[in-house]
Design a protein around this motif. Structure first.
Motif, PDB file in Angstrom:
ATOM      1  N   ARG A 105       8.461  -0.481  11.075  1.00  8.78           N
ATOM      2  CA  ARG A 105       8.348   0.534  10.035  1.00  8.78           C
ATOM      3  C   ARG A 105       9.735   0.814   9.458  1.00  8.78           C
ATOM      4  O   ARG A 105      10.735   0.245   9.863  1.00  8.78           O
ATOM      5  N   ALA A 106       9.778   1.740   8.495  1.00  3.34           N
ATOM      6  CA  ALA A 106      11.031   2.033   7.802  1.00  3.34           C
ATOM      7  C   ALA A 106      12.111   2.512   8.765  1.00  3.34           C
ATOM      8  O   ALA A 106      13.287   2.163   8.619  1.00  3.34           O
ATOM      9  N   LEU A 107      11.728   3.317   9.770  1.00  6.03           N
ATOM     10  CA  LEU A 107      12.722   3.810  10.726  1.00  6.03           C
ATOM     11  C   LEU A 107      13.307   2.666  11.549  1.00  6.03           C
ATOM     12  O   LEU A 107      14.505   2.649  11.838  1.00  6.03           O
ATOM     13  N   ASP A 108      12.471   1.680  11.917  1.00  2.00           N
ATOM     14  CA  ASP A 108      12.975   0.512  12.639  1.00  2.00           C
ATOM     15  C   ASP A 108      14.009  -0.235  11.808  1.00  2.00           C
ATOM     16  O   ASP A 108      15.073  -0.620  12.313  1.00  2.00           O
ATOM     17  N   ALA A 109      13.704  -0.451  10.535  1.00  2.48           N
ATOM     18  CA  ALA A 109      14.628  -1.176   9.661  1.00  2.48           C
ATOM     19  C   ALA A 109      15.932  -0.418   9.485  1.00  2.48           C
ATOM     20  O   ALA A 109      17.024  -1.007   9.507  1.00  2.48           O
ATOM     21  N   ALA A 110      15.840   0.897   9.301  1.00  4.17           N
ATOM     22  CA  ALA A 110      17.054   1.705   9.136  1.00  4.17           C
ATOM     23  C   ALA A 110      17.904   1.671  10.395  1.00  4.17           C
ATOM     24  O   ALA A 110      19.142   1.597  10.327  1.00  4.17           O
ATOM     25  N   LEU A 111      17.270   1.725  11.560  1.00  2.00           N
ATOM     26  CA  LEU A 111      18.014   1.706  12.818  1.00  2.00           C
ATOM     27  C   LEU A 111      18.727   0.371  13.003  1.00  2.00           C
ATOM     28  O   LEU A 111      19.921   0.330  13.351  1.00  2.00           O
ATOM     29  N   ALA A 112      18.012  -0.740  12.764  1.00  2.00           N
ATOM     30  CA  ALA A 112      18.641  -2.056  12.911  1.00  2.00           C
ATOM     31  C   ALA A 112      19.818  -2.213  11.959  1.00  2.00           C
ATOM     32  O   ALA A 112      20.879  -2.737  12.331  1.00  2.00           O
ATOM     33  N   ALA A 113      19.655  -1.753  10.709  1.00  2.52           N
ATOM     34  CA  ALA A 113      20.739  -1.871   9.733  1.00  2.52           C
ATOM     35  C   ALA A 113      21.908  -0.967  10.089  1.00  2.52           C
ATOM     36  O   ALA A 113      23.078  -1.359   9.941  1.00  2.52           O
ATOM     37  N   LEU A 176      14.943   9.515  17.292  1.00  2.47           N
ATOM     38  CA  LEU A 176      14.077   9.315  16.138  1.00  2.47           C
ATOM     39  C   LEU A 176      13.172   8.101  16.335  1.00  2.47           C
ATOM     40  O   LEU A 176      11.994   8.117  15.962  1.00  2.47           O
ATOM     41  N   HIS A 177      13.715   7.045  16.934  1.00  3.25           N
ATOM     42  CA  HIS A 177      12.911   5.850  17.178  1.00  3.25           C
ATOM     43  C   HIS A 177      11.783   6.132  18.158  1.00  3.25           C
ATOM     44  O   HIS A 177      10.669   5.605  18.001  1.00  3.25           O
ATOM     45  N   ALA A 178      12.046   6.941  19.166  1.00  2.40           N
ATOM     46  CA  ALA A 178      10.995   7.267  20.134  1.00  2.40           C
ATOM     47  C   ALA A 178       9.802   7.933  19.459  1.00  2.40           C
ATOM     48  O   ALA A 178       8.667   7.793  19.915  1.00  2.40           O
ATOM     49  N   ARG A 179      10.031   8.641  18.359  1.00  5.40           N
ATOM     50  CA  ARG A 179       8.954   9.335  17.639  1.00  5.40           C
ATOM     51  C   ARG A 179       8.350   8.499  16.513  1.00  5.40           C
ATOM     52  O   ARG A 179       7.140   8.539  16.288  1.00  5.40           O
TER      53      ARG A 179
END
Length: 462
Positions: A105-113, A176-179
């Protein structure tokens, strides 16, 4: 003379005596193929076969189209991108879209970047950077308001951090990722680990700040084995386990809405909102009102704004129309050193940093929407004025003015670009690297992303 009462019939009255090709339409004449005769009979007799042949051809075409879709992907996915990441590093934009392609999801992409940027742009961000994040599930806009999460900024001062103390950006992103995340935490750490271990080309922005080592030349390969080892150690736990061990690291609040001329902007709580209001309402190409509002805010801050901080921003839209605008930064370039056995130098800002994520939308259904990661409020306000009239990429690349840090509103120009046509020539030159604005634009179902050339990045879409 013999006479008979029976009527005399001409031979021509007999059906059998009719000329060939002449059809007598009488009730006592059966409707048979032989009575229709000629070429018309041959065409009509083939009608059912022709219909069946057309139906078979249509079925074959539909089957072929379905097989093509299954084996080669959705046509719409090739024409209308369904996910995009824009950041100030091409490798980090790709890390984000790889996460989306893997089902994230968008949060995953933001975290990786963001973790990737902590490796390739240590002069602007780090694992311990302060941050501001806007998260909005646009399809659920009626029931779920956008989330604003912030961490770092002004806080207790410390000379260093122990090996067990959590770096703030990692702690906030893990919580944030946990949620909100979908992919495994360890999967999202891997791109940053690979870059730190195997090396990455040094950017011009990094070179402009650090010129003391051979590794600082543009294009030189830079490695950080200690950072790679630290990130690998974080793969042993899930994000939920780290969040439970480290505690909540982000402060959550309602985003601040600002309206003007049919547009609405969602912003962090701190910053010159009046400049954004002027940007949304400004006539096309006119940034004078925006600059005036920025200067007025700087003068009213008694010399504390804008702060002398650095930042890097990114923007993400996923296939479910979830938006993430994230900006992380440091109080000074290289404000947080790399981790060592004893910990690392902790960046301790004395005040809020110049972090400016934003989501800008038109006030009608299916209108244009912008997800913006801006590296300063001044850059955001001027880019917003251009975006609402011209869109990306022209609105992102347009010449802008910077405000001198703690300069009371003094303006500085960009040496590589002319001053905006509507404004007076600035008395100073800004110090590179200039603040960038990275944008993903959505209009209907179509996505257009653009990474500001000031940041040297590249947007990635699929």
């Amino acid at each position: 003379m013999h006479s008979s009462s029976a009527p005399v019939r001409d031979a021509r009255d007999s059906p059998d005596s009719q000329p060939t090709g002449v059809v007598e339409l009488r009730e006592d004449v059966p409707l048979k193929a032989s009575t229709l005769g000629g070429s018309s009979a041959r065409c009509c007799a083939g009608g059912p076969r022709f219909i069946l042949a057309c139906f078979a051809a249509l079925s074959a075409a539909i089957t072929l189209a379905l097989l093509t879709q299954i084996y080669y992907g959705d046509y719409e996915a090739e024409v209308v991108p369904h996910g995009s990441v824009s950041s100030s590093a091409a490798a980090c934009s790709r890390a984000g879209t790889d996460a989306l392609l893997a089902g994230g999801r968008a949060l995953d992409a933001a975290l990786a970047a963001a973790l990737c940027l902590a490796v390739v742009a240590p002069h602007r961000t780090s694992l311990d950077a302060s941050g501001s994040l806007l998260y909005w599930e646009y399809r659920q806009a009626r029931s779920q308001p956008p989330l604003l999460a912030e961490w770092g900024g002004a806080g207790r001062r410390a000379a260093g951090a122990g090996a067990g103390e959590a770096p703030r950006a990692v702690a906030a992103l893990a919580a944030l990722h946990a949620r909100l995340g979908a992919l495994p935490w360890s999967r999202l750490l891997q791109p940053a680990i690979d870059l730190a271990r195997d090396g990455f080309p040094v950017s011009e922005g990094l070179t402009s700040v650090e010129t003391t080592t051979p590794e600082s030349r543009p294009g030189a390969i830079r490695r950080d084995p200690a950072l790679a080892r630290y990130l690998q150690s974080l793969q042993r736990n899930t994000s939920a386990e780290l969040a439970a061990a480290w505690g909540g690291a982000a402060r959550e609040a309602q985003a601040r809405p600002v309206r003007g001329a049919g547009w609405r902007a969602l912003l962090p709580r701190a910053g010159p909102a009046a400049a954004l209001r002027a940007a949304l309402a400004a006539p096309a190409g006119d940034t004078d009102l925006v600059i005036n509002e920025l200067q007025r805010y700087a003068e009213a801050s008694n010399g504390t704004w804008p702060p002398s901080s650095v930042a890097t921003g990114l923007a993400v839209v996923d296939r479910l129309d979830t938006y993430v605008a994230l900006v992380t930064g440091l109080s000074t370039p290289f404000g947080s050193g790399p981790p060592t056995a004893e910990g690392w130098i902790r960046d301790e800002p004395s005040e809020s940093l110049d972090l400016a994520p934003a989501i800008i939308t038109e006030d009608f259904v299916c209108g244009t929407r912008y997800v913006v990661g801006a590296e300063s409020w001044a850059a955001l306000a001027q880019a917003a004025a251009a975006l609402v009239h011209g869109g990306a990429p022209g609105g992102v690349e347009r010449a802008r003015l910077a405000l001198q840090p703690r300069g009371g509103g003094a303006l500085a120009g960009e040496a590589a670009r002319p001053a905006p046509a509507a404004g007076a020539a600035p008395p100073y030159n800004a110090t590179p690297p200039y603040a960038a604005v990275n944008v993903v634009q959505q209009r209907g179902d179509a996505l257009l992303s653009h990474a500001d050339s000031r940041g040297g990045g590249l947007a990635s879409r699929f």
